[in-house]
Write an enzyme that holds these catalytic residues in place. Structure first.
Site, PDB file in Angstrom:
ATOM      1  N   HIS A  59     -10.170 -58.852 -63.644  1.00 14.75           N
ATOM      2  CA  HIS A  59      -9.548 -57.962 -62.671  1.00 14.75           C
ATOM      3  C   HIS A  59      -8.132 -58.464 -62.376  1.00 14.75           C
ATOM      4  O   HIS A  59      -7.850 -59.668 -62.450  1.00 14.75           O
ATOM      5  CB  HIS A  59     -10.352 -57.938 -61.379  1.00 14.75           C
ATOM      6  CG  HIS A  59     -11.634 -57.196 -61.478  1.00 14.75           C
ATOM      7  ND1 HIS A  59     -12.198 -56.570 -60.387  1.00 14.75           N
ATOM      8  CD2 HIS A  59     -12.476 -56.969 -62.522  1.00 14.75           C
ATOM      9  CE1 HIS A  59     -13.328 -55.992 -60.751  1.00 14.75           C
ATOM     10  NE2 HIS A  59     -13.526 -56.228 -62.044  1.00 14.75           N
ATOM     11  N   GLU A  61      -6.523 -58.960 -59.666  1.00  7.47           N
ATOM     12  CA  GLU A  61      -6.416 -59.966 -58.613  1.00  7.47           C
ATOM     13  C   GLU A  61      -6.763 -61.362 -59.123  1.00  7.47           C
ATOM     14  O   GLU A  61      -6.061 -62.336 -58.813  1.00  7.47           O
ATOM     15  CB  GLU A  61      -7.353 -59.633 -57.443  1.00  7.47           C
ATOM     16  CG  GLU A  61      -7.063 -58.308 -56.773  1.00  7.47           C
ATOM     17  CD  GLU A  61      -7.907 -57.150 -57.309  1.00  7.47           C
ATOM     18  OE1 GLU A  61      -8.289 -56.292 -56.500  1.00  7.47           O
ATOM     19  OE2 GLU A  61      -8.177 -57.107 -58.522  1.00  7.47           O
ATOM     20  N   CYS A  89     -12.347 -55.281 -54.770  1.00  4.49           N
ATOM     21  CA  CYS A  89     -13.807 -55.198 -54.807  1.00  4.49           C
ATOM     22  C   CYS A  89     -14.382 -56.472 -54.172  1.00  4.49           C
ATOM     23  O   CYS A  89     -13.638 -57.370 -53.766  1.00  4.49           O
ATOM     24  CB  CYS A  89     -14.286 -55.066 -56.256  1.00  4.49           C
ATOM     25  SG  CYS A  89     -14.014 -56.560 -57.247  1.00  4.49           S
ATOM     26  N   CYS A  92     -13.225 -59.719 -55.951  1.00  4.44           N
ATOM     27  CA  CYS A  92     -11.827 -60.077 -55.732  1.00  4.44           C
ATOM     28  C   CYS A  92     -11.541 -60.423 -54.271  1.00  4.44           C
ATOM     29  O   CYS A  92     -10.759 -61.330 -53.989  1.00  4.44           O
ATOM     30  CB  CYS A  92     -10.927 -58.961 -56.236  1.00  4.44           C
ATOM     31  SG  CYS A  92     -11.045 -58.757 -58.034  1.00  4.44           S
TER      32      CYS A  92
END
Length: 158
Positions: A59, A61, A89, A92
């Protein structure tokens, strides 16, 4: 202690996160981008690379947090702000807590998986040992449009 970016800084840093999001499109990943800011400078950046790397944890992040930790030479990212184009999410948001990020700014809420305010409120969870400040940031319309266009294009192909 360094000062965190203020609301007046959000537009510029979110622009950098949106640039990262555009890079994800080039390899078929959902256009989400992130940057980590320390003392007014970007020290980490990333965009979704799950398709590219075939990695469910790739991801934006997490990639940006890893780069910031390398650049700063420490895993505790106190004094840092995380800018991301979509609400983090659970994975993260949890990483931001564990990295001791002081501020999370996101452009658009994520009603399906957002773990800051939409589905869960992880950053405000009283049981956790660190509570980053957060705010819904600048460039929401642009971030939402980029995501809508990406998913509309995918539906058209199916």
């Amino acid at each position: 202690m360094s000062s965190l970016p203020g609301v007046a800084d959000d537009d510029g840093f979110m622009t950098a996160a949106l640039d990262e999001a555009r890079a994800a499109i080039e390899h078929g990943d959902v256009p989400i981008g992130a940057v980590v800011v320390h003392e007014g400078a970007i020290v980490g950046k990333g965009h979704n690379a799950r398709e590219l790397d075939r990695d469910p944890t790739a991801h934006a992040e997490l990639i940006a947090l890893r780069e910031a930790a390398r650049v700063l030479g420490r895993w505790r990212l106190t004094g840092c702000a995380l800018y991301v184009t979509l609400e983090p999410c659970a994975m993260c948001a949890g990483a931001a807590v564990l990295a001791r990020i002081d501020l999370v700014v996101f452009a658009a809420p994520d009603p399906k998986a957002g773990a800051v305010r939409s589905v869960a409120e992880l950053l405000d969870e009283p049981a956790l040992n660190h509570h980053p400040k957060w705010r819904l940031g600048a460039r929401r319309v642009e971030a939402e449009a980029m995501l809508s266009e990406f998913f509309a294009g995918r539906r058209d192909r199916d």
